[in-house]
Design an enzyme around this catalytic site. Structure first.
Site, PDB file in Angstrom:
ATOM      1  N   THR A   6     -21.560  26.532 -43.367  1.00 30.21           N
ATOM      2  CA  THR A   6     -22.751  25.724 -43.642  1.00 30.21           C
ATOM      3  C   THR A   6     -22.760  25.344 -45.108  1.00 30.21           C
ATOM      4  OG1 THR A   6     -25.176  25.646 -43.542  1.00 30.21           O
ATOM      5  CG2 THR A   6     -24.214  27.779 -44.058  1.00 30.21           C
ATOM      6  N   ASN A   8     -25.795  24.767 -46.307  1.00 25.74           N
ATOM      7  CA  ASN A   8     -27.227  24.993 -46.545  1.00 25.74           C
ATOM      8  C   ASN A   8     -27.473  26.469 -46.890  1.00 25.74           C
ATOM      9  OD1 ASN A   8     -29.990  25.516 -46.216  1.00 25.74           O
ATOM     10  ND2 ASN A   8     -30.224  23.851 -44.735  1.00 25.74           N
ATOM     11  N   LYS A  11     -30.270  28.344 -44.963  1.00 27.16           N
ATOM     12  CA  LYS A  11     -29.893  28.818 -43.620  1.00 27.16           C
ATOM     13  C   LYS A  11     -29.081  30.097 -43.748  1.00 27.16           C
ATOM     14  CE  LYS A  11     -29.406  24.570 -40.893  1.00 27.16           C
ATOM     15  NZ  LYS A  11     -28.492  23.835 -40.019  1.00 27.16           N
ATOM     16  N   ASP A  60     -26.759  24.332 -35.608  1.00 26.82           N
ATOM     17  CA  ASP A  60     -27.331  22.994 -35.663  1.00 26.82           C
ATOM     18  C   ASP A  60     -28.768  23.074 -35.163  1.00 26.82           C
ATOM     19  OD1 ASP A  60     -26.878  20.263 -36.356  1.00 26.82           O
ATOM     20  OD2 ASP A  60     -27.091  19.802 -34.236  1.00 26.82           O
ATOM     21  N   PHE A 134     -37.258  25.316 -46.656  1.00 32.72           N
ATOM     22  CA  PHE A 134     -36.555  24.052 -46.852  1.00 32.72           C
ATOM     23  C   PHE A 134     -36.949  23.081 -45.736  1.00 32.72           C
ATOM     24  CE2 PHE A 134     -33.333  24.175 -43.460  1.00 32.72           C
ATOM     25  CZ  PHE A 134     -33.456  25.489 -43.058  1.00 32.72           C
ATOM     26  N   ASP A 137     -40.092  22.769 -43.227  1.00 26.88           N
ATOM     27  CA  ASP A 137     -40.927  23.982 -43.298  1.00 26.88           C
ATOM     28  C   ASP A 137     -42.381  23.725 -43.732  1.00 26.88           C
ATOM     29  OD1 ASP A 137     -39.056  25.746 -42.315  1.00 26.88           O
ATOM     30  OD2 ASP A 137     -38.448  26.536 -44.268  1.00 26.88           O
ATOM     31  N   LYS A 157     -40.538  34.403 -41.546  1.00 29.38           N
ATOM     32  CA  LYS A 157     -40.112  33.201 -40.822  1.00 29.38           C
ATOM     33  C   LYS A 157     -39.133  33.587 -39.706  1.00 29.38           C
ATOM     34  CE  LYS A 157     -37.596  28.874 -41.325  1.00 29.38           C
ATOM     35  NZ  LYS A 157     -36.881  27.930 -42.179  1.00 29.38           N
ATOM     36  N   ARG A 163     -34.121  29.757 -35.544  1.00 26.57           N
ATOM     37  CA  ARG A 163     -32.854  30.314 -36.035  1.00 26.57           C
ATOM     38  C   ARG A 163     -32.852  31.837 -35.887  1.00 26.57           C
ATOM     39  NH1 ARG A 163     -33.188  28.170 -40.281  1.00 26.57           N
ATOM     40  NH2 ARG A 163     -32.358  26.254 -39.433  1.00 26.57           N
TER      41      ARG A 163
END
Ligand code: IMP
Length: 177
Positions: A6, A8, A11, A60, A134, A137, A157, A163
């Site tokens: 990733t 990100n 993540k 994804d 991010f 959110d 979260k 996720r």
């Protein structure tokens, strides 16, 4: 050790809180325009499988808004880059039905492809709230909460999120071995 492919970091940090034995690998791969997150993730695995020498996964995700018939869905990354949260809030102005859901698909490759899916139901907030996290959110409130994801620490979260749920299914698969 398992590689999480990733670009990100958010993540990665969220996943790392649940599965410590992972390493981030930033190897760009094509995110095709397809009808489902599963197809996008599987294509990514096919592209990457010969490029890595470790077991690896990618993830994804997408935001599906009922009032917009599921938009932005598989187009979530492009829509975020173009109209962003302000654009979504404008499209949702005066919407009575603010229901939405996040979906996450984790695709894991260990010689074969394994898919793990997580869904988080919630609502689109009236205004953006919070600075953490991010992407979408600040405008997403999970079911059973009054705060957006951007008002929560990543551990919290993870308790609710798409996720977090996909990661927990993935971890339970790994723990069988
Ligand atoms: P992708 O999985 O990186 O393609 O994400 C699609 C879009 O959804 C990106 O714009 C992300 O910023 C956004 N997104 C994915 N997961 C989350 C999340 O957990 N919270 C908020 N936005 C997210």
């Amino acid at each position: 050790m398992i590689c999480f492919v990733t670009g990100n970091r958010h993540k990665y940090e969220e996943a790392k809180k649940l599965l410590s034995d992972i390493e981030m690998r930033h190897i760009p791969y094509p995110e095709i325009q397809a009808d489902s997150l599963e197809e996008v993730a599987e294509y990514g695995i096919e592209f990457l499988r010969k490029k890595l020498d470790c077991n690896f996964f990618l993830e994804d995700s997408g935001l599906f808004i009922s009032h917009l018939n599921g938009f932005p869905g598989v187009y979530s990354a492009y829509v975020f880059k173009t109209i962003g949260n302000d654009g979504i809030l404008k499209l949702m102005k005066d919407a009575e039905n603010r229901e939405a859901r996040f979906e996450s698909v984790i695709a894991y490759y260990d010689g074969e492809i394994h898919l793990f899916k997580g869904i988080c139901k919630g609502m689109i907030a009236e205004n953006a709230m919070g600075k953490k996290g991010f992407g979408y959110d600040p405008i997403f409130i999970p079911e059973g909460e009054k705060r957006t994801f951007a008002e929560m620490e990543s551990e919290e979260k993870n308790e609710y999120s798409h996720r977090g749920m996909a990661m927990k299914k993935f971890i339970s698969y790994l723990s069988r071995y």
